[in-house]
Enzyme design. Sequence first.
Site, PDB file in Angstrom:
ATOM      1  N   CYS A 146     -15.945  21.234 -47.397  1.00 41.34           N
ATOM      2  CA  CYS A 146     -16.951  21.340 -48.459  1.00 41.34           C
ATOM      3  C   CYS A 146     -16.390  22.087 -49.659  1.00 41.34           C
ATOM      4  CB  CYS A 146     -18.211  22.034 -47.947  1.00 41.34           C
ATOM      5  SG  CYS A 146     -18.051  23.803 -47.646  1.00 41.34           S
ATOM      6  N   ASP A 149     -15.556  25.815 -49.096  1.00 44.00           N
ATOM      7  CA  ASP A 149     -14.309  26.017 -48.358  1.00 44.00           C
ATOM      8  C   ASP A 149     -13.117  26.110 -49.303  1.00 44.00           C
ATOM      9  OD1 ASP A 149     -15.587  25.964 -45.913  1.00 44.00           O
ATOM     10  OD2 ASP A 149     -15.133  23.861 -45.503  1.00 44.00           O
ATOM     11  N   CYS A 209     -21.992  22.421 -44.451  1.00 43.18           N
ATOM     12  CA  CYS A 209     -20.894  21.861 -45.245  1.00 43.18           C
ATOM     13  C   CYS A 209     -21.247  20.525 -45.906  1.00 43.18           C
ATOM     14  CB  CYS A 209     -19.650  21.682 -44.375  1.00 43.18           C
ATOM     15  SG  CYS A 209     -18.981  23.233 -43.729  1.00 43.18           S
TER      16      CYS A 209
END
Length: 259
Positions: A146, A149, A209
Amino acid sequence: MRRENARRLVKNRALPRTSGPEQLVQIVAAAGPSSSSSFRAVQDKGITMKQHYITEIAESLTPANQPEGFGELFVVLLRELAKGRPVSRTALAMALDWPAERVTDVLERTTSTEYDNDGNIVGHGLTLRETSHIFEIDGGRLYAWCALDTLMFPALIGQTARVSSHCAATGAPVSLTVSPNEIRDIAPTDAAVSLVLPQETADIRQSFCCHVHFFASVVTAKDWASKHQGVEIVSVQDAFRLGQELNRHMLQTIPSRKS
């Protein structure tokens, strides 16, 4: 002396690239003060995100809600995946200096981890499998689950990443460079990120995510969010600060080890 050296590493924006326990001690030391003081400092700088919302996300995503030892395993696993090849359980145990049985136990209680046909790990947050978020380091191409991240992982692996993604609403390209301590070269400059509160489920990829995207502008993102319940829109800069705070939460769960 070790804490002083770690802070110097952060100041120079260069964390060590090896992934053993000694390096984790340095990263933990570099994480800085506790989250509560960090939140106050961030708010003093005019961050637009609501503190209770950030706190809820942080508490939901931290290793306190994961198997014991997950935080330490996760950071080392990221650093091993950053080398661009599948990670065997044996290699992970060696990098952690853990018994193989402990690695197996934590992995079996951790959801969403990606494996290849040989049982090697190919992804958890950072992945060798293609996603919408390209994460390039040292000329090698990896991917992230995602948008958040991509903003968190450079600090955890001690490397600068060139991130290429696209607007979830229009498909327009979004790109930026993320170092352990800053973001730069954001294009478009008004890019934004969507956030949601993780649902009470073990599958973090599905509950969180899959809803955390880049957008080409705040206006476009807010229009998209108006059609999706429970979504908060923040600037890329604010999302980066949230990522740094999540990193602090995680690193402070990792026990220090004496050399």
